[in-house]
Structures are given as C-alpha cells and as structure tokens.
Design a protein around this motif. Structure first.
Motif, PDB file in Angstrom:
ATOM      1  N   TRP A 147      37.867  26.726  55.815  1.00 23.79           N
ATOM      2  CA  TRP A 147      39.130  27.055  56.455  1.00 23.79           C
ATOM      3  C   TRP A 147      39.793  28.189  55.686  1.00 23.79           C
ATOM      4  O   TRP A 147      39.958  28.118  54.462  1.00 23.79           O
ATOM      5  N   PRO A 148      40.213  29.247  56.364  1.00 25.95           N
ATOM      6  CA  PRO A 148      40.878  30.346  55.650  1.00 25.95           C
ATOM      7  C   PRO A 148      42.151  29.886  54.935  1.00 25.95           C
ATOM      8  O   PRO A 148      42.496  30.412  53.885  1.00 25.95           O
ATOM      9  N   GLN A 149      42.818  28.858  55.522  1.00 30.65           N
ATOM     10  CA  GLN A 149      44.044  28.369  54.879  1.00 30.65           C
ATOM     11  C   GLN A 149      43.762  27.843  53.477  1.00 30.65           C
ATOM     12  O   GLN A 149      44.581  28.000  52.563  1.00 30.65           O
ATOM     13  N   ASP A 150      42.575  27.212  53.284  1.00 24.39           N
ATOM     14  CA  ASP A 150      42.241  26.682  51.962  1.00 24.39           C
ATOM     15  C   ASP A 150      42.147  27.810  50.939  1.00 24.39           C
ATOM     16  O   ASP A 150      42.635  27.701  49.808  1.00 24.39           O
ATOM     17  N   ILE A 151      41.491  28.899  51.347  1.00 23.21           N
ATOM     18  CA  ILE A 151      41.329  30.044  50.440  1.00 23.21           C
ATOM     19  C   ILE A 151      42.692  30.683  50.171  1.00 23.21           C
ATOM     20  O   ILE A 151      43.036  30.986  49.027  1.00 23.21           O
ATOM     21  N   GLU A 152      43.478  30.859  51.228  1.00 25.77           N
ATOM     22  CA  GLU A 152      44.791  31.502  51.073  1.00 25.77           C
ATOM     23  C   GLU A 152      45.716  30.664  50.192  1.00 25.77           C
ATOM     24  O   GLU A 152      46.414  31.194  49.316  1.00 25.77           O
ATOM     25  N   TRP A 153      45.713  29.361  50.415  1.00 24.87           N
ATOM     26  CA  TRP A 153      46.571  28.494  49.614  1.00 24.87           C
ATOM     27  C   TRP A 153      46.152  28.517  48.147  1.00 24.87           C
ATOM     28  O   TRP A 153      46.991  28.447  47.252  1.00 24.87           O
ATOM     29  N   ALA A 154      44.850  28.586  47.904  1.00 25.06           N
ATOM     30  CA  ALA A 154      44.379  28.623  46.515  1.00 25.06           C
ATOM     31  C   ALA A 154      44.919  29.856  45.787  1.00 25.06           C
ATOM     32  O   ALA A 154      45.384  29.775  44.645  1.00 25.06           O
ATOM     33  N   VAL A 155      44.875  31.008  46.467  1.00 23.81           N
ATOM     34  CA  VAL A 155      45.373  32.239  45.839  1.00 23.81           C
ATOM     35  C   VAL A 155      46.887  32.171  45.649  1.00 23.81           C
ATOM     36  O   VAL A 155      47.428  32.656  44.644  1.00 23.81           O
ATOM     37  N   GLU A 156      47.575  31.519  46.601  1.00 23.72           N
ATOM     38  CA  GLU A 156      49.034  31.416  46.491  1.00 23.72           C
ATOM     39  C   GLU A 156      49.473  30.630  45.258  1.00 23.72           C
ATOM     40  O   GLU A 156      50.612  30.778  44.799  1.00 23.72           O
ATOM     41  N   GLN A 157      48.579  29.792  44.721  1.00 22.10           N
ATOM     42  CA  GLN A 157      48.934  29.015  43.531  1.00 22.10           C
ATOM     43  C   GLN A 157      48.981  29.882  42.272  1.00 22.10           C
ATOM     44  O   GLN A 157      49.534  29.471  41.247  1.00 22.10           O
ATOM     45  N   LEU A 158      48.394  31.062  42.341  1.00 20.49           N
ATOM     46  CA  LEU A 158      48.435  31.972  41.195  1.00 20.49           C
ATOM     47  C   LEU A 158      49.829  32.592  41.084  1.00 20.49           C
ATOM     48  O   LEU A 158      50.477  32.847  42.100  1.00 20.49           O
ATOM     49  N   PRO A 159      50.299  32.843  39.872  1.00 20.94           N
ATOM     50  CA  PRO A 159      51.641  33.425  39.701  1.00 20.94           C
ATOM     51  C   PRO A 159      51.775  34.785  40.391  1.00 20.94           C
ATOM     52  O   PRO A 159      50.851  35.599  40.372  1.00 20.94           O
ATOM     53  N   GLY A 160      52.907  34.999  41.036  1.00 23.44           N
ATOM     54  CA  GLY A 160      53.201  36.305  41.628  1.00 23.44           C
ATOM     55  C   GLY A 160      52.846  36.449  43.092  1.00 23.44           C
ATOM     56  O   GLY A 160      53.095  37.495  43.689  1.00 23.44           O
ATOM     57  N   PHE A 161      52.234  35.400  43.691  1.00 21.48           N
ATOM     58  CA  PHE A 161      51.864  35.480  45.102  1.00 21.48           C
ATOM     59  C   PHE A 161      52.621  34.436  45.898  1.00 21.48           C
ATOM     60  O   PHE A 161      53.022  33.404  45.369  1.00 21.48           O
ATOM     61  N   LYS A 162      52.786  34.706  47.189  1.00 25.94           N
ATOM     62  CA  LYS A 162      53.501  33.763  48.045  1.00 25.94           C
ATOM     63  C   LYS A 162      52.840  33.718  49.412  1.00 25.94           C
ATOM     64  O   LYS A 162      51.938  34.512  49.712  1.00 25.94           O
ATOM     65  N   SER A 163      53.297  32.777  50.219  1.00 25.46           N
ATOM     66  CA  SER A 163      52.762  32.629  51.574  1.00 25.46           C
ATOM     67  C   SER A 163      52.900  33.932  52.337  1.00 25.46           C
ATOM     68  O   SER A 163      53.943  34.570  52.326  1.00 25.46           O
ATOM     69  N   GLY A 164      51.829  34.357  53.001  1.00 24.84           N
ATOM     70  CA  GLY A 164      51.829  35.602  53.760  1.00 24.84           C
ATOM     71  C   GLY A 164      51.272  36.784  53.009  1.00 24.84           C
ATOM     72  O   GLY A 164      51.075  37.850  53.588  1.00 24.84           O
ATOM     73  N   ASP A 165      50.986  36.595  51.696  1.00 21.77           N
ATOM     74  CA  ASP A 165      50.417  37.685  50.902  1.00 21.77           C
ATOM     75  C   ASP A 165      48.906  37.784  51.047  1.00 21.77           C
ATOM     76  O   ASP A 165      48.315  38.778  50.627  1.00 21.77           O
ATOM     77  N   ILE A 166      48.266  36.754  51.608  1.00 25.17           N
ATOM     78  CA  ILE A 166      46.806  36.673  51.579  1.00 25.17           C
ATOM     79  C   ILE A 166      46.263  36.438  52.984  1.00 25.17           C
ATOM     80  O   ILE A 166      46.809  35.651  53.759  1.00 25.17           O
ATOM     81  N   ALA A 167      45.183  37.141  53.312  1.00 27.93           N
ATOM     82  CA  ALA A 167      44.468  36.921  54.572  1.00 27.93           C
ATOM     83  C   ALA A 167      42.987  36.756  54.271  1.00 27.93           C
ATOM     84  O   ALA A 167      42.380  37.623  53.633  1.00 27.93           O
ATOM     85  N   ALA A 168      42.421  35.644  54.703  1.00 26.84           N
ATOM     86  CA  ALA A 168      40.993  35.385  54.489  1.00 26.84           C
ATOM     87  C   ALA A 168      40.272  35.368  55.832  1.00 26.84           C
ATOM     88  O   ALA A 168      40.774  34.824  56.819  1.00 26.84           O
ATOM     89  N   PHE A 169      39.086  35.978  55.866  1.00 24.69           N
ATOM     90  CA  PHE A 169      38.282  36.011  57.084  1.00 24.69           C
ATOM     91  C   PHE A 169      36.849  36.347  56.713  1.00 24.69           C
ATOM     92  O   PHE A 169      36.542  36.647  55.558  1.00 24.69           O
ATOM     93  N   SER A 170      35.981  36.281  57.700  1.00 24.71           N
ATOM     94  CA  SER A 170      34.557  36.526  57.466  1.00 24.71           C
ATOM     95  C   SER A 170      34.194  37.959  57.832  1.00 24.71           C
ATOM     96  O   SER A 170      34.689  38.507  58.817  1.00 24.71           O
ATOM     97  N   ILE A 171      33.307  38.573  57.014  1.00 17.74           N
ATOM     98  CA  ILE A 171      32.792  39.912  57.321  1.00 17.74           C
ATOM     99  C   ILE A 171      31.284  39.916  57.113  1.00 17.74           C
ATOM    100  O   ILE A 171      30.717  38.982  56.525  1.00 17.74           O
ATOM    101  N   THR A 172      30.637  40.954  57.582  1.00 14.24           N
ATOM    102  CA  THR A 172      29.206  41.155  57.327  1.00 14.24           C
ATOM    103  C   THR A 172      29.059  42.204  56.235  1.00 14.24           C
ATOM    104  O   THR A 172      29.573  43.324  56.355  1.00 14.24           O
ATOM    105  N   THR A 173      28.387  41.863  55.158  1.00 17.40           N
ATOM    106  CA  THR A 173      28.222  42.789  54.035  1.00 17.40           C
ATOM    107  C   THR A 173      27.192  43.858  54.383  1.00 17.40           C
ATOM    108  O   THR A 173      26.434  43.718  55.359  1.00 17.40           O
ATOM    109  N   PRO A 174      27.113  44.947  53.596  1.00 19.37           N
ATOM    110  CA  PRO A 174      26.099  45.978  53.847  1.00 19.37           C
ATOM    111  C   PRO A 174      24.675  45.430  53.858  1.00 19.37           C
ATOM    112  O   PRO A 174      23.786  46.007  54.495  1.00 19.37           O
TER     113      PRO A 174
END
Length: 575
Positions: free
Chosen positions: A470-497
């Motif tokens: 779930w992207p929310q899990d990844i986003e919430w994890a980053v939000e726990q780091l100092p200096g970040f808040k809700s809406g600062d992070i967007a997680a999604f899937s991409i295809t690498t080179p």
C-alpha cells in the motif's frame, strides 16, 4: 449600524429528515421556517445571513431567468462553486428550471491561470453545459475556459440583472437527474456522476438518521462546495434537513485554520462539523505548544466531529485530542465515515458517541501474502468507518466476485437507493462498476460485525514480484522522519530501465544544503527498505511540487504521470 444576526439554530418548523420527492420540494419546505446559511469573513465574522426563504426567492428568480435564456430540462448548467449565496441560489435555480447544475472547482493556490483554465475546460467538454457561471473576479479565466469550449460564459452578477418574467417552471420527479458531480480526481478522462433526486434525498435522510440530528445542532463548515463532502454533506443536506449552517471559505480556512475552531467555540448550541484528516492535522500543528488553548476555545459542545474523504489516521486524531482536550474536546465526538460520489456521498457512518475505533492488522495480511511466522510481525492501524447507512448494503468480494466472510480483505461493494444513476455519457465506465445494482467502489476493506474497515484504494496498489504494497504504508513511514508531514510524500510503481517494476517515492524537500539532501535521501531509502524489503527509487523534489486534487488530496496517479513525463524535476544529487 445594526449588527448582523445569524439565522437561528432552533425553529418552530417541524423537522423533516429529507423525506421529499425532489430537492426543490426540500427547499420549499425549509423556506417556510427561519433557518438558513451564514457566510463569514476570514476571521469568522458574519458578513451575510442567508435565510432559506431568501435563497428560495432568489433561486426561483434565477430559474425563470435561465428558462428565458433558453435553458430546457436536462441541460447542464456549470457553476464555479464558490462558497457564497450566489452559488447556492444558482444551484437551486438550475434545479427549479429542470436543468442539472454542475459544480466546478475554484482555482487552487498551486498551478497558474493556464492550468486552471484547462481544468475547467476538461470538465466543460465532458459535461457539455449550456452556460458557465462564475464570480466576477474569475471573469478572465472563466470566460476564457468557456470560449475555448464554445460555452456561454457569464459572471453571476451580470446574470442577476436579467429581468424576471412570469414563466411556468417544469415539474420534477424523484427519478430524474438532479445534478452532476465530478470527482476530485477528474483529470484527463473525467467522470460526471449523475445523481437523481431520489438517490440524493435518500442519502440526505441517511445523514440525519445516522447522525441523530437534533434541534440544538448547527453545522460549521469550511469544506469546498465542488467536492461531494462539502456540497452534499454540508450544503444540500443542511437544506433537506433544515439545519442552520455557518460557512468559512476554504481558502480562508487554509490561511487561518483556527478560525474554524473559533466559530465552533462561539456556537451556543451543539456543533456538527466535518473535515478530512488533514484539517485536524493542520489545527493540531498550528496550535503547537500554546498554553492558552482553554482560554481561546470552547469545544465542549462539539457533538459530531466528522471525518472522511481520505484515509483516517488515528495518530492525527489522537494529536488533535491531545492539543484540544483542555478546550473541552471529547474523543468520543469523532464520527468516522466512508463514502464516494458514486453513492451520492455516505455509505457508512459510525454511530455517534463511539469515536475512533482501531483494529491492528498484520502487514503481511494487508499485502495479500500468506503470513510467514519466521518474519517479524508488524501491524498497521485500520480505522473503523462505521455501519452501512440507512437503506445501504455492503459486501466484501474477492477478485472472482465471491462474497468473503468477516475479517477477509477484498473489494468493497455497496448497493442501495443512494447509488448513482450513471456516469454521464459513459455507458462503458458505468457498466464496469455497476453490476446487478451493486457498485464496485474500487476500495479495499473488510467487515467485522457489520462495521467497515477501509485499507486503501485498489488502483493505488503497488504490486512488486506478486506482493502487494500500500502506498500509504510507505508514505506514512517517511512521515515519521523528522521534518516531513502528510502530503510531502507520494509513492507509486514505475518500470526501471532494466524493465523491472519498482516502487518510486517522491519526497518534497525543504533544505537547500546538498550534503543534507544526500543524507535525507539515504535515510528515506533505509526507512522504505525496512517497510518493503526492497530498494526503491527515492527522489527529492522542491516544495509544493506534488499535485493535489481539487479537494486538496494527494494525487498519486498525477504525480506518477508528471514524474514519468519529466514535468516533475527532482533535485540532482551525487551518488
């Protein structure tokens, strides 16, 4: 100078819970009492009381003006949804004329003139309206959007100068379309949700019954009227259930969020007020460590603090309780809910007084993977969104359509009288989500004894090597780091080179120091790896880069598209 008086909370008019055939009938009844809307300035000072009786008179005049200009039943009337008496009168005027009002968004603080004109253009081309109405201050942008789409554009002050002639109004019935609602995520392929009078009134009755609306209740709202929660929940419902309401414009809330709580504090009756999670978060952060909360606010009469429109976060709700407990706010006032425009609005409501109820679910179960006893057990808090509203039914189904038992996660399906008529002029999309009277919500969740728990949007799921994240899990994890808040992070899937699927995480970064940016990137990478077990693409981007929907929610799909197209340019960092 005579001080303005708000419309009263109490009224001798017997309360009816939206038991009307049409929305016009609902306003006719509400207008026979003394309640109404009240519009406030940025500091929460009353600038215009607008009794329902006055609104009905204005709406009937507008209906006759529209018909005199050639509007016929079934025509669409697009209206920029400013929180104002003018919009309310035009919306109901279109309804009385048998036309379908189409609320369109206001400009946001991000983007510019061109992006707003294009946004209007997308929804104008989809809804094909007879007119576009807008406030005078938006004449340039509204006029340009109308011209590009070959629609008659007019500011509502000019329109109100038209003479009113004695024209008969068409009769309406509950099976006819009442309005079109565009979802906040409408972008390239917008879906106008067509809602009938019957579906609307059924949902509005469910609000009143589910929230136990009382004579002492008054609504206070800053929610935008172009979003279903603001339009249906805090505007149309207030008319159909005869509730006086105090409004703060959304842009004024954004600048001075605590004015919302000031207005609630001044209400001598009991308050009902809704907000997405981020509204509570902003207020808790803004009050910070101020020690005079109890002196400024009195939230003891806030009976229903509704929460919906995005994922409900128990940590934010607890922070709000901690910040405002001294002002009398009670955690039991929280009223979680779940809904979507395709079901008019509300699908579930928490019974009043039960507050936030959290269920802890193993992350391995949320990902769809079998539980591995050898791996450390991590849990995620899932909030109870309440029980099905009056007349609505719920099922949780697996990918093959089989109904799942309690505590099994699957797709949320709902049926009942509030379900939309269709997506406007899109039978294929309608048939894809409406099957045998049941609506595929596109959301994932599970049931426990009739209570619904929502775990995320199916379309946002990141699937890597057959495992769901779930992207929310990844986003919430980053939000726990100092200096970040809700809406600062967007997680999604991409295809690498290399042709492999991988999670990408865009993070808004405020520091200008190169070394600090590299340190943050590495810290985020380790945090995300601890959650997903994978290396992810971590990109730091400038503040205010991540796109949002018209209702203020993060748009992951748009962020992904902008990133892949190169329109979002991350900071270039050395390895």
């Amino acid at each position: 100078m005579t001080q303005l008086q708000p419309t009263p909370t109490a009224d001798s008019l017997p309360r009816r819970f939206a038991d009307f055939a049409t929305l016009g009938d609902a306003l006719d009844y509400a207008a026979s009492g003394t309640r109404g809307f009240n519009f406030h300035d940025p500091r929460g000072t009353l600038v215009r009381p607008y009794p329902f009786a006055e609104m009905r008179t204005d709406a009937l005049d507008h209906a006759r003006r529209l018909i005199a200009r050639g509007v016929a039943p079934g025509d669409r009337i697009a209206i920029v949804a400013e929180t104002s008496a003018e919009f309310a009168a035009l919306f109901f005027g279109a309804v009385y004329a048998g036309a379908w009002p189409v609320p369109l968004p206001l400009p946001t603080s991000f983007g510019g003139k061109e992006s707003y004109v294009e946004q209007l253009g997308v929804q104008l081309r989809s809804s094909d309206p007879k007119f576009l109405f807008y406030p005078e201050e938006l004449s340039e942008m509204g006029g340009e959007a109308a011209q590009r789409c070959d629609v008659a554009g007019l500011d509502w002050h000019t329109f109100a100068q038209d003479a009113v002639t004695d024209i008969a109004l068409p009769a309406a019935n509950s099976a006819e379309i009442c309005y079109l609602q565009y979802s906040s995520g409408s972008t390239r392929f917008p879906h106008g949700v067509a809602v009938t009078h019957g579906a609307l009134l059924s949902n509005l009755a469910a609000h009143a019954h589910g929230m136990h609306i009382a004579q002492s209740d008054r609504c206070i709202s800053w929610l935008p009227w172009y979003h279903d929660m603001g339009l249906v929940g805090c505007m149309l419902s207030m008319v159909a259930n005869q509730v006086s309401t105090d409004y703060l414009k959304t842009e004024d809330f954004a600048r001075r969020p605590l004015a919302w709580l000031d207005m609630i504090s001044r209400n001598p009756g009991t308050s009902c007020s809704y907000s997405p999670t981020f509204g509570y978060d902003i207020c808790a952060r803004r009050i910070g460590s101020q020690s005079k909360v109890a002196e400024r606010f009195d939230l003891s009469r806030w009976r229903l603090a509704g929460n919906g429109a995005d994922m409900i976060r128990p940590d934010v709700m607890q922070s709000f309780v901690n910040a405002f407990a001294d002002a009398g706010f009670k955690a039991s006032a929280f009223l979680p809910s779940y809904g979507l425009a395709e079901a008019t609005l509300a699908v579930t409501l928490m019974p009043p007084g039960e507050g936030i109820v959290v269920d802890l679910v193993e992350e391995q179960r949320l990902s769809g993977a079998p539980v591995d006893p050898a791996k450390p057990r991590r849990y995620r808090s899932i909030v109870n969104c309440g029980k099905a509203c009056l007349g609505m039914s719920l099922e949780i189904r697996d990918p093959d359509g089989a109904v799942l038992p309690d505590r099994e996660i699957g797709k949320v399906w709902t049926a009942g009288p509030s379900i939309m008529h269709s997506y406007f002029r899109d039978q294929e999309a309608t048939d894809a989500c409406l099957i045998d009277g049941w609506l595929d919500t596109g959301d994932m969740g599970y049931l426990v004894d009739g209570y619904l728990y929502i775990v995320g949007r199916a379309k946002d799921m990141i699937i890597i090597n057959g495992k769901n994240h779930w992207p929310q899990d990844i986003e919430w994890a980053v939000e726990q780091l100092p200096g970040f808040k809700s809406g600062d992070i967007a997680a999604f899937s991409i295809t690498t080179p290399a042709g492999e699927e991988a999670p990408a995480v865009l993070v808004q970064c405020r520091t200008t120091d190169e070394a600090e940016r590299r340190r943050l990137r590495d810290e985020i990478r380790e945090k995300v790896r601890s959650i997903t077990g994978m290396n992810c693409v971590i990109e730091l981007v400038p503040p205010r880069t991540l796109p949002r929907t018209s209702s203020g929610k993060l748009s992951r799909a748009k962020a992904r598209n902008l990133y892949l197209s190169g329109e979002i340019q991350p900071y270039q960092l050395a390895a």
